[in-house]
Write a protein that holds these residues in place. Structure first.
Motif, PDB file in Angstrom:
ATOM      1  N   ILE A 241       0.876  -1.163   0.000  1.00 31.32           N
ATOM      2  CA  ILE A 241       0.000   0.000   0.000  1.00 31.32           C
ATOM      3  C   ILE A 241       0.914   1.213   0.000  1.00 31.32           C
ATOM      4  N   ASP A 242       0.426   2.332  -0.522  1.00 32.53           N
ATOM      5  CA  ASP A 242       1.252   3.535  -0.524  1.00 32.53           C
ATOM      6  C   ASP A 242       0.408   4.717  -0.081  1.00 32.53           C
ATOM      7  N   LEU A 243       0.626   5.141   1.157  1.00 29.80           N
ATOM      8  CA  LEU A 243      -0.129   6.273   1.683  1.00 29.80           C
ATOM      9  C   LEU A 243       0.506   7.595   1.296  1.00 29.80           C
ATOM     10  N   SER A 244       1.657   7.546   0.645  1.00 30.03           N
ATOM     11  CA  SER A 244       2.381   8.789   0.403  1.00 30.03           C
ATOM     12  C   SER A 244       2.065   9.411  -0.959  1.00 30.03           C
ATOM     13  N   VAL A 245       1.106   8.863  -1.726  1.00 33.01           N
ATOM     14  CA  VAL A 245       0.877   9.398  -3.085  1.00 33.01           C
ATOM     15  C   VAL A 245       0.544  10.879  -3.086  1.00 33.01           C
ATOM     16  N   GLY A 246      -0.324  11.319  -2.154  1.00 31.41           N
ATOM     17  CA  GLY A 246      -0.692  12.732  -2.142  1.00 31.41           C
ATOM     18  C   GLY A 246       0.540  13.603  -1.957  1.00 31.41           C
ATOM     19  N   SER A 247       1.422  13.199  -1.048  1.00 25.88           N
ATOM     20  CA  SER A 247       2.615  13.974  -0.767  1.00 25.88           C
ATOM     21  C   SER A 247       3.583  13.936  -1.945  1.00 25.88           C
ATOM     22  N   VAL A 248       3.742  12.756  -2.553  1.00 20.29           N
ATOM     23  CA  VAL A 248       4.659  12.647  -3.686  1.00 20.29           C
ATOM     24  C   VAL A 248       4.121  13.482  -4.850  1.00 20.29           C
ATOM     25  N   LEU A 249       2.793  13.508  -5.001  1.00 21.08           N
ATOM     26  CA  LEU A 249       2.207  14.343  -6.050  1.00 21.08           C
ATOM     27  C   LEU A 249       2.548  15.808  -5.813  1.00 21.08           C
ATOM     28  N   ALA A 250       2.419  16.256  -4.566  1.00 18.48           N
ATOM     29  CA  ALA A 250       2.764  17.643  -4.257  1.00 18.48           C
ATOM     30  C   ALA A 250       4.249  17.876  -4.523  1.00 18.48           C
ATOM     31  N   LEU A 251       5.080  16.927  -4.088  1.00 18.31           N
ATOM     32  CA  LEU A 251       6.529  17.070  -4.252  1.00 18.31           C
ATOM     33  C   LEU A 251       6.904  17.154  -5.732  1.00 18.31           C
ATOM     34  N   THR A 252       6.307  16.288  -6.551  1.00 21.04           N
ATOM     35  CA  THR A 252       6.675  16.300  -7.965  1.00 21.04           C
ATOM     36  C   THR A 252       6.134  17.539  -8.670  1.00 21.04           C
ATOM     37  N   SER A 253       4.931  17.999  -8.280  1.00 18.12           N
ATOM     38  CA  SER A 253       4.399  19.199  -8.945  1.00 18.12           C
ATOM     39  C   SER A 253       5.267  20.399  -8.587  1.00 18.12           C
ATOM     40  N   VAL A 254       5.754  20.434  -7.351  1.00 19.65           N
ATOM     41  CA  VAL A 254       6.647  21.522  -6.939  1.00 19.65           C
ATOM     42  C   VAL A 254       7.994  21.398  -7.661  1.00 19.65           C
ATOM     43  N   THR A 255       8.490  20.162  -7.784  1.00 17.50           N
ATOM     44  CA  THR A 255       9.753  19.943  -8.492  1.00 17.50           C
ATOM     45  C   THR A 255       9.658  20.480  -9.918  1.00 17.50           C
ATOM     46  N   LEU A 256       8.554  20.157 -10.570  1.00 13.20           N
ATOM     47  CA  LEU A 256       8.366  20.600 -11.950  1.00 13.20           C
ATOM     48  C   LEU A 256       8.349  22.127 -12.027  1.00 13.20           C
ATOM     49  N   ALA A 257       7.535  22.747 -11.157  1.00 15.78           N
ATOM     50  CA  ALA A 257       7.396  24.206 -11.202  1.00 15.78           C
ATOM     51  C   ALA A 257       8.730  24.878 -10.885  1.00 15.78           C
ATOM     52  N   LEU A 258       9.414  24.348  -9.872  1.00 15.89           N
ATOM     53  CA  LEU A 258      10.686  24.961  -9.464  1.00 15.89           C
ATOM     54  C   LEU A 258      11.727  24.858 -10.576  1.00 15.89           C
ATOM     55  N   SER A 259      11.837  23.658 -11.182  1.00 13.44           N
ATOM     56  CA  SER A 259      12.894  23.511 -12.179  1.00 13.44           C
ATOM     57  C   SER A 259      12.590  24.360 -13.414  1.00 13.44           C
ATOM     58  N   LEU A 260      11.296  24.494 -13.750  1.00 13.65           N
ATOM     59  CA  LEU A 260      10.952  25.374 -14.860  1.00 13.65           C
ATOM     60  C   LEU A 260      11.286  26.829 -14.518  1.00 13.65           C
ATOM     61  N   LYS A 261      10.964  27.199 -13.287  1.00 13.58           N
ATOM     62  CA  LYS A 261      11.173  28.570 -12.845  1.00 13.58           C
ATOM     63  C   LYS A 261      12.665  28.907 -12.809  1.00 13.58           C
ATOM     64  N   GLU A 262      13.467  27.892 -12.427  1.00 14.84           N
ATOM     65  CA  GLU A 262      14.908  28.122 -12.340  1.00 14.84           C
ATOM     66  C   GLU A 262      15.574  28.037 -13.710  1.00 14.84           C
ATOM     67  N   GLY A 263      14.772  27.863 -14.761  1.00 14.77           N
ATOM     68  CA  GLY A 263      15.331  27.959 -16.104  1.00 14.77           C
ATOM     69  C   GLY A 263      15.664  26.647 -16.777  1.00 14.77           C
ATOM     70  N   ALA A 264      15.293  25.527 -16.166  1.00 15.90           N
ATOM     71  CA  ALA A 264      15.525  24.256 -16.848  1.00 15.90           C
ATOM     72  C   ALA A 264      14.619  24.170 -18.070  1.00 15.90           C
ATOM     73  N   GLY A 265      15.091  23.511 -19.099  1.00 14.43           N
ATOM     74  CA  GLY A 265      14.245  23.300 -20.271  1.00 14.43           C
ATOM     75  C   GLY A 265      13.107  22.364 -19.907  1.00 14.43           C
ATOM     76  N   PRO A 266      12.025  22.383 -20.668  1.00 14.64           N
ATOM     77  CA  PRO A 266      10.873  21.537 -20.336  1.00 14.64           C
ATOM     78  C   PRO A 266      11.228  20.055 -20.252  1.00 14.64           C
ATOM     79  N   ALA A 267      12.099  19.593 -21.167  1.00 15.86           N
ATOM     80  CA  ALA A 267      12.443  18.165 -21.136  1.00 15.86           C
ATOM     81  C   ALA A 267      13.197  17.824 -19.867  1.00 15.86           C
ATOM     82  N   LEU A 268      14.160  18.674 -19.513  1.00 12.18           N
ATOM     83  CA  LEU A 268      14.923  18.427 -18.290  1.00 12.18           C
ATOM     84  C   LEU A 268      14.005  18.486 -17.073  1.00 12.18           C
ATOM     85  N   ALA A 269      13.111  19.508 -17.054  1.00  6.50           N
ATOM     86  CA  ALA A 269      12.206  19.652 -15.923  1.00  6.50           C
ATOM     87  C   ALA A 269      11.338  18.410 -15.769  1.00  6.50           C
ATOM     88  N   LEU A 270      10.871  17.896 -16.895  1.00 11.41           N
ATOM     89  CA  LEU A 270      10.032  16.697 -16.855  1.00 11.41           C
ATOM     90  C   LEU A 270      10.839  15.506 -16.339  1.00 11.41           C
TER      91      LEU A 270
END
Lengths: 502, 334, 340
Positions: B78-107
């Motif tokens: 079972i994985d109770l951490s999906v909600g948190s991992v979803l938040a973590l990955t959405s933040v990772t994506l936004a942060l890396s885009l904001k810091e200037g990573a290309g879309p492919a790298l950010a993904l």
């Protein structure tokens, strides 16, 4: 004349296609010990589960004290005065002795446990079992098995049981403890309880019971007064056929050694076991429950931790401590715990059969389901497994057919050394004979087989050599012809009491 | 799509039945709201294309999470951490885009973060021999904390090219796509995953371990590696759900988003026939389960049922759906 | 056997894990309440918002920090629950500050009723309490002061603007924020009360909640618009996350509802300002969160230094529209975190 204490008449039960019981009539009088005898799979445990309210019978009726008795569950059975002591004790190990004796019958007022009354009842029950001095506050799990069993019997007495069913009560006891248990049984009988005594150990049965019934294939085939029969007659009734038919003889010749075990020592058992098994040989392992037979084969296979010693497959090399490596070295293992460990019950026959070796059907990780199904069908035929097809869920199969699949799995993985732990436990007589024939065939093909069994006639008639374990040590290995059943028992029970833990 | 029972000789009727059965609950829910609309709201349509596309879109995130959870639950975890991992990955994506990573790298970083989180779960479960419930209960807090830490507890808006930020936008009116691209991504991945579970050695191992871990170990299956891979796979799908959430929040990463998502995802898998004891789970069923819950919520708004009653209805439906599924299983095994 | 061995090693590992956990907990607590390094006696005042991630609370923090900077004898401890909606977490925060014996507590209660008990405990322990942003439900808790926007009036402002935008006629949806939040419930009732005076404005729906975060608000908004999209003329959302969620839904809507439906919101964020500029959002009621934070701490300082404190401090509310957003006052309220 008062009605018998317990009366079961015409009880029948089927599970799917399997007939478990057919028109069984059985009863117990007050102050009587009635032995229920039969091989594994004869229907004893089904009968007892019906008595305990675990299963409902398809047909037939039951009475306790002349009143209709149709328990809806274990609680209802207890309320009607029927108590069961199973082989696997149902002690809550973390609770005290007192709490265990009163389990499910706690005396309380407004939700609060009435400790004084509880203590009195527990003390009284234990006194009746001549153990008034047992510490009521002791943790039940810390007691030796024999005392844990007494606590369970005390629980039955505390719930004012009138019918007490003992299922293989001595299987994990030392001889001395078994003798003490018989004293208790006689005592309870004298107090007017009716007892049902279920056991494989015929000598014990003869010693402790007044009357007997023999079950075979779900029917009562013989019953009578114990003192008027002989053990031989009972055995004939149990087996129901000449031994020759039961144990088909397949000629096979032992060849060169294939498995070498040197000084194998596990955590508790085995202890310093040396053993050589040859190609084309069937080696039997006998011993009491807890003697370390299962642990020995589990250590050989790498399932249990090994402290010291070595296992070598000749011409291949040493075996590591992991089933994965053992399988690669040509070892195969059938667990005694078919449901818990042996098979994945929610999966299909083909899934179970091919679980150890999917390579023939896969390329880059992708499976060819059709090739796998053809192969599974082929193996099912070779072990004569009766089922609708490879895609059928394995839990729909009878125990015997499940076991055939477990053995077929070893053949499918092409194991050279087959370690079979109680392969015929809980299997009907006909299928047993088929499994013996299969084992013989395999030996004739040059496979080496190690057969762990608690059923002596099986060992005596199927194996080439028999080794006897006691307290984790391999006491003796001799050709089967040089053993008698008495010798084996003597060897298995020799020396100091056995530390028992299963 | 239960791997255990492949219909071979069960007759046409039972084949049809087993294909349709997972959809019955969903069809029933749709039918109820449709009837309600006919009787009480004759001027509006419940079964409109617009509404169906919306329900599909709303299912995309939970559905994506449910793909991974199906595998995890089938393997007995079972994985109770999906909600948190979803938040973590959405933040990772936004942060890396904001810091200037290309879309492919950010993904790539986003998927990497999800897989890494899954690996942590898997390694803790197998290495410490702790039950997954406890491990992921702990990592649920750890990953949520990480998401809040790296984002300094801020929502992070970021620019992103259209192809990775309009995944949940409805297709142009009259287009053949019918639903947003995110839904098609879920559908394609579901087909791939179902095939993997059914047709690969890995899939066979997942169900074997979930069905009886001791037997799998005894048969020499690489239990630990498989379980770690299963949790990593779960993290992969959650990362894609995180990408969707970034789309959903209009190109933002939100560290506090979707607390409690795990319960929706687990409910979807269980409604779809997954067993929390392991060994059973169906990709198709899980998606139907997820769709059923969003349909219920949308339908309750349509029927102008208030929030409290809506909760009661969803809760009752979850228990009822699982009960019906179990009855069906029991009948089949007898 | 193997199991037993496994268990003992696991036990050992567990012991290590617990040891590490215990250490890190002690460290974390140490960081949170590090006593003043300087020898000078100064007041430690805990300021507890409803959440820490919304811009609104960051603005409150800014005001509180400004007060902190101006006052040499007072230190602000800023700590709130992460993410809004967890009243239980906020209760335990208050309790731990009581145990910590801070000199004063400024609190924005997440739940008007649930937070009463810990507030009473604080007052009983001699710690004065200033309530800000939204009130407690009981009026007889002896708080020092209540520093807040007049939320009911804010709702009325939105209603009056809605009626003006619709020309006195149309169908309106109210999307609420969450159950138990007093400030937003006051805005909602203010909105509905004022709206009731216009007979030709009908409320289509007023029982749906946007929920704790924007993702939830989006789903709630989508469901509302899928039901009422063809009828609705105006929408009011009572807080920032609900407004932002509703705007996202409208922008994405294929029926081109964005701009056509009159939308009024509450509070400010980058998203909300963009929407005002683009004409998707027609107005938003602004509070002055920096003032709320600043005056809460100032009121606490007055109390601690023995000065008189007004029991109710109002910080004003302003309706921002596309037309007035260029004025310095409105600009400052729209971008509270900008500049000084």
């Amino acid at each position: 004349m008062p009605a018998p204490l317990l009366k079961m008449s015409g009880v029948s039960k089927r599970f799917g296609a399997t007939r478990a019981l057919e028109g069984v009539t059985f009863g117990v009088e007050r102050g009587q010990v009635h032995a229920l005898i039969g091989e594994n799979g004869a229907g004893k445990s089904t009968l007892m589960k019906i008595l305990a309210g675990v299963h409902a019978p398809d047909a037939g009726s039951m009475e306790v004290d002349g009143r209709p008795y149709a328990p809806t569950g274990p609680a209802a059975a207890r309320a009607a005065g029927v108590a069961m002591i199973y082989q696997e004790l149902s002690i809550a190990p973390d609770l005290s002795v007192e709490a265990n004796v009163l389990l499910g019958r706690e005396r309380s007022r407004a939700g609060f446990v009435r400790r004084a009354e509880q203590r009195r009842i527990a003390k009284e029950a234990l006194s009746r079992l001549s153990h008034p001095d047992l510490d009521l506050r002791a943790r039940a799990g810390d007691l030796p098995i024999a005392l844990q069993q007494l606590v369970e019997i005390a629980r039955a007495l505390a719930s004012e049981a009138r019918v007490l069913v003992l299922d293989e009560p001595t299987s994990s006891l030392t001889r001395e403890d078994a003798m003490r248990l018989f004293e208790v049984i006689r005592d309870l009988r004298a107090h007017g309880l009716g007892l049902v005594y279920i056991s494989h150990f015929l000598e014990e049965v003869a010693q402790v019971s007044d009357v007997f019934s023999v079950l075979r294939d779900g029917e009562v085939v013989s019953s009578g007064v114990m003192s008027e029969t002989t053990l031989d007659a009972i055995v004939r009734a149990m087996v129901g056929r000449e031994l020759g038919e039961m144990f088909p003889h397949v000629p096979h010749v032992p060849g060169e050694p294939i498995l070498e075990v040197r000084g194998l020592t596990g955590v508790r058992a085995p202890r310093g076991v040396d053993l050589v098994v040859r190609r084309g040989e069937i080696l039997g392992l006998a011993g009491l429950v807890g003697a370390g037979r299962s642990e020995l084969v589990r250590c050989i296979f790498g399932l249990d931790a090994v402290r010291s010693g070595s296992v070598r497959v000749v011409a291949v090399g040493p075996v590591g401590q992991a089933p994965r490596a053992s399988i690669a070295r040509g070892l195969g293992f059938v667990s005694e715990d078919r449901k818990g460990e042996g098979l994945a019950l929610s999966l299909s026959i083909e899934d179970n059969l091919t679980m150890t070796r999917l390579e023939p059907y896969s390329r880059f990780g992708w499976l060819s389901l059709s090739r796998r199904r053809r192969s599974a069908r082929d193996w099912m035929e070779r072990v004569r497994c009766k089922a609708r097809g490879p895609e059928q869920s394995i839990d729909a199969l009878s125990g015997g057919n499940q076991q055939k699949i477990a053995i077929a799995r070893l053949l499918h993985q092409d194991a050279d050394v087959l370690l079979l732990d109680e392969p015929t436990r809980g299997i009907d007589v006909g299928t047993k004979a088929e499994i013996y024939r299969l084992v013989g065939d395999l030996a004739a093909q040059g496979k080496a087989i190690v057969l762990v069994s608690s059923y002596l006639p099986e060992l005596m008639n199927v194996c080439d050599r028999i080794g006897v374990l006691s307290r984790g040590e391999l006491r003796a290995v001799k050709p089967a012809g040089e053993w008698t059943e008495e010798d084996v028992m003597r060897c298995a029970t020799a020396s100091a009491p056995i530390e028992v833990r299963t | 799509m239960n791997v255990a029972a492949t219909p071979a000789k069960r007759g046409v009727r039972s084949v049809v039945w087993s294909t349709v059965a997972p959809f019955l609950g969903l069809l029933l829910v749709l039918a109820i709201f449709w009837l309600y609309g006919l009787i009480w709201k004759p001027d509006s349509v419940f079964l409109s294309g617009f509404r169906m596309a919306l329900i599909a879109k709303q299912t995309a995130i939970v559905g994506m999470g449910a793909l991974g959870m199906t595998v995890i639950i089938a393997s007995g975890g079972i994985d109770l951490s999906v909600g948190s991992v979803l938040a973590l990955t959405s933040v990772t994506l936004a942060l890396s885009l904001k810091e200037g990573a290309g879309p492919a790298l950010a993904l790539a970083l986003t998927v990497g973060a999800g897989v890494a989180a899954g690996l942590v779960n898997g390694i803790l479960v197998t290495g410490l021999r702790l039950v997954p419930f406890i491990v992921t209960l702990g990592t649920m807090l750890v990953f949520r904390g990480l998401a809040e830490e790296v984002s300094s507890q801020n929502k992070i808006p970021a620019g992103a090219p259209d192809w990775m930020s309009t995944l949940l936008d409805p297709p142009a009116p009259g287009s053949v796509a019918l639903v947003c691209r995110g839904v098609w991504i879920v559908v394609v991945l579901a087909v791939v995953l179902a095939t993997v579970l059914r047709r690969t050695v890995f899939g066979t191992r997942v169900f074997a371990i979930g069905s009886n871990e001791s037997a799998a170990r005894l048969c020499g299956l690489p239990v630990a590696q498989t379980k770690i891979a299963v949790y990593a796979l779960g993290g992969f799908f959650t990362a894609l759900a995180g990408l969707f959430e970034f789309n959903n929040l209009n190109r933002q990463g939100d560290p506090t988003t979707r607390v409690g998502l795990e319960l929706d995802v687990i409910a979807a898998v269980v409604i779809g026939g997954g067993s929390l004891n392991g060994g059973r789970g169906s990709v198709l069923g899980s998606l139907v389960g997820a769709t059923m819950m969003t349909t219920l919520r949308n339908g309750c708004a349509f029927a102008e049922v208030g929030d409290p009653v809506q909760k009661i209805v969803v809760g009752v439906i979850i228990v009822a759906a699982v009960t019906i599924d179990q009855l069906r299983q029991r009948r089949r095994s007898e | 056997m193997l199991m037993e061995r496994g268990r003992t090693t696991t036990d050992m590992k567990m012991t290590h894990v617990f040891a590490v956990l215990a250490c890190s907990m002690v460290l974390a607590m140490g960081c949170g309440n590090s006593p003043n390094a300087g020898g000078k006696k100064s007041f430690r005042v805990a300021v507890i918002p409803k959440g820490t991630s919304h811009e609104f609370w960051k603005s409150v923090e800014k005001g509180a920090r400004r007060a902190d900077a101006e006052l040499s004898d007072l230190d602000v401890i800023w700590k709130g629950p992460t993410g809004e909606g967890d009243a239980a977490q906020q209760i335990s925060l208050v309790e731990s500050f009581i145990a910590d014996r801070v000199d004063g507590i400024c609190l924005a209660p997440l739940d008007a009723r649930a937070l009463e008990t810990p507030v009473k405990q604080a007052i009983a322990a001699g710690i004065p309490v200033v309530i800000f942003d939204s009130g407690l439900s009981s009026k007889d808790v002896a708080i020092t002061s209540y520093v807040a926007t007049d939320n009911h009036h804010g709702g009325e402002l939105a209603a009056q603007e809605m009626v003006r935008l619709l020309g006195g006629k149309g169908n309106v949806i109210l999307m609420r924020y969450a159950i138990g939040s007093e400030s937003t419930e006051l805005r909602e009732s203010g909105f509905l009360d004022a709206l009731a005076k216009s007979q030709d404005v009908h409320v289509l729906s007023s029982d749906k909640h946007g929920g704790p975060d924007e993702a939830h608000a989006i789903e709630a908004g989508e469901n509302l618009l899928s039901t009422f999209g063809d009828k609705v003329d105006g929408i009011f959302c009572s807080n920032e996350s609900s407004t932002a969620g509703m705007l996202t839904v409208l922008r994405r809507d294929t029926r081109k509802l964005a701009g056509k439906v009159k939308v009024l919101g509450f509070d400010s964020s980058a998203h909300i300002v963009d929407a005002l500029n683009e004409g998707v959002l027609h107005g938003t009621v602004l509070q002055d969160p920096v003032q709320i934070g600043y005056r809460s701490v100032m009121a606490m300082h007055d109390k601690l230094t023995g000065k008189n404190v007004k029991p109710r401090i109002e910080t004003g509310e302003t309706l921002a529209t596309k037309e007035n957003m260029g004025t310095p006052r409105v600009h400052e309220l729209l971008f509270p975190l900008e500049g000084k």
